[in-house]
Design a protein around this motif. Structure first.
Motif, PDB file in Angstrom:
ATOM      1  N   LYS A  48     107.172  92.856  78.754  1.00 32.82           N
ATOM      2  CA  LYS A  48     106.171  92.398  77.786  1.00 32.82           C
ATOM      3  C   LYS A  48     105.084  91.598  78.514  1.00 32.82           C
ATOM      4  O   LYS A  48     105.405  90.661  79.254  1.00 32.82           O
ATOM      5  CB  LYS A  48     106.824  91.548  76.700  1.00 32.82           C
ATOM      6  CG  LYS A  48     107.816  92.328  75.848  1.00 32.82           C
ATOM      7  CD  LYS A  48     108.559  91.442  74.873  1.00 32.82           C
ATOM      8  CE  LYS A  48     109.464  90.472  75.609  1.00 32.82           C
ATOM      9  NZ  LYS A  48     110.245  89.595  74.744  1.00 32.82           N
TER      10      LYS A  48
ATOM     11  N   VAL B  38     101.079  89.691  78.593  1.00 27.02           N
ATOM     12  CA  VAL B  38      99.907  89.098  77.937  1.00 27.02           C
ATOM     13  C   VAL B  38      98.734  89.154  78.910  1.00 27.02           C
ATOM     14  O   VAL B  38      98.886  88.852  80.096  1.00 27.02           O
ATOM     15  CB  VAL B  38     100.183  87.635  77.492  1.00 27.02           C
ATOM     16  CG1 VAL B  38      98.876  86.896  77.186  1.00 27.02           C
ATOM     17  CG2 VAL B  38     101.085  87.608  76.264  1.00 27.02           C
TER      18      VAL B  38
ATOM     19  N   ILE C 216     101.576  92.736  74.708  1.00 27.59           N
ATOM     20  CA  ILE C 216     101.937  92.180  73.393  1.00 27.59           C
ATOM     21  C   ILE C 216     100.919  91.139  72.899  1.00 27.59           C
ATOM     22  O   ILE C 216     101.021  90.650  71.779  1.00 27.59           O
ATOM     23  CB  ILE C 216     103.346  91.540  73.424  1.00 27.59           C
ATOM     24  CG1 ILE C 216     103.419  90.414  74.477  1.00 27.59           C
ATOM     25  CG2 ILE C 216     104.414  92.605  73.653  1.00 27.59           C
ATOM     26  CD1 ILE C 216     104.662  89.557  74.356  1.00 27.59           C
TER      27      ILE C 216
ATOM     28  N   CYS D 220     101.215  82.340  74.671  1.00 26.99           N
ATOM     29  CA  CYS D 220     102.463  82.431  75.443  1.00 26.99           C
ATOM     30  C   CYS D 220     103.583  81.615  74.801  1.00 26.99           C
ATOM     31  O   CYS D 220     104.751  82.018  74.844  1.00 26.99           O
ATOM     32  CB  CYS D 220     102.228  81.985  76.886  1.00 26.99           C
ATOM     33  SG  CYS D 220     101.264  83.185  77.828  1.00 26.99           S
TER      34      CYS D 220
ATOM     35  N   PRO E 179     106.009  86.071  76.701  1.00 23.15           N
ATOM     36  CA  PRO E 179     105.970  87.326  77.469  1.00 23.15           C
ATOM     37  C   PRO E 179     106.799  87.228  78.749  1.00 23.15           C
ATOM     38  O   PRO E 179     107.209  86.139  79.157  1.00 23.15           O
ATOM     39  CB  PRO E 179     104.481  87.465  77.807  1.00 23.15           C
ATOM     40  CG  PRO E 179     103.996  86.042  77.881  1.00 23.15           C
ATOM     41  CD  PRO E 179     104.766  85.302  76.823  1.00 23.15           C
TER      42      PRO E 179
END
Length: 215
Positions: A8, A10, A35, A48, A53
């Motif tokens: 995942k 960011v 994501i 976050c 993530p």
């Protein structure tokens, strides 16, 4: 090491076009998913803390809160997050600043898509990645503090210094950081004492030289 099938991610950059490009590259890989996105460091910290993530790709030179300070704050939330810096700069102080803040990777923005995927794959295995176009010997320098580290500025003082350099008044900085303007003045005075600079232009030059802001 990440044990789930999907990594995942960011994306943090103040240019949407660049974020879109990164997303397109990453989402071609079946085991990676973007994501969340942010356009500055302060947004990145909030996102976050909410999304947790595995990897954050973050620009260094952003207004309001730069990538170095944002990285420090993200890792205080969760030290397991792997941060990869994105930058146009290949100079020592930028690389050092990011690794000192806890980043696991450093990529130049003119790199290729293959290296981006390699960097993500590398950092989730708890290994550091330095862009292939940067002298790899720079990794040996990470044990030595930069001028900014040696100046012993606190994380809050670095935030205040960036905002001063970007032309904000004590009142404006106070509103951004939810502090009184009097507290900001105290921080500014402490910064000036610690780095022995006593005018706003001097502070601005220092902040640019240390990579806190690009203006």
């Amino acid at each position: 090491m990440i044990h789930t099938n999907e990594i995942k991610i960011v994306l943090v950059d103040d240019h949407k076009l660049l974020r879109d490009g990164l997303r397109n590259i990453i989402e071609q890989k079946s085991n990676m998913k973007v994501i969340g996105e942010a356009s500055n460091g302060r947004e990145a910290v909030k996102i976050c803390s909410k999304l947790m993530p595995d990897v954050v790709l973050i620009d260094i030179s952003m207004p309001d809160l730069n990538g170095v300070e944002a990285t420090s704050q993200i890792l205080k939330i969760n030290s397991e997050i792997k941060v990869i810096a994105l930058s146009m700069h290949s100079t020592k102080q930028f690389i050092q600043g990011m690794f000192n803040s806890g980043a696991y990777g450093y990529l130049l923005k003119d790199g290729d898509s293959e290296e981006l995927i390699t960097a993500i794959t590398t950092v989730v295995q708890n290994k550091k990645h330095l862009s292939k176009d940067i002298n790899q010997e720079y990794l040996n320098l990470l044990n030595y503090g930069s001028t900014l580290e040696k100046s012993k500025l606190s994380s809050r003082e670095k935030e205040v210094l960036q905002l001063i350099a970007e032309g904000n008044s004590s009142k404006q900085i106070g509103e951004i950081l939810f502090l009184s303007s009097k507290t900001i003045d105290v921080h500014r005075n402490n910064i000036m004492k610690k780095i022995d600079l006593h005018t706003i232009p001097e502070l601005t030059k220092f902040a640019i030289k240390q990579g806190l802001t690009s203006l």
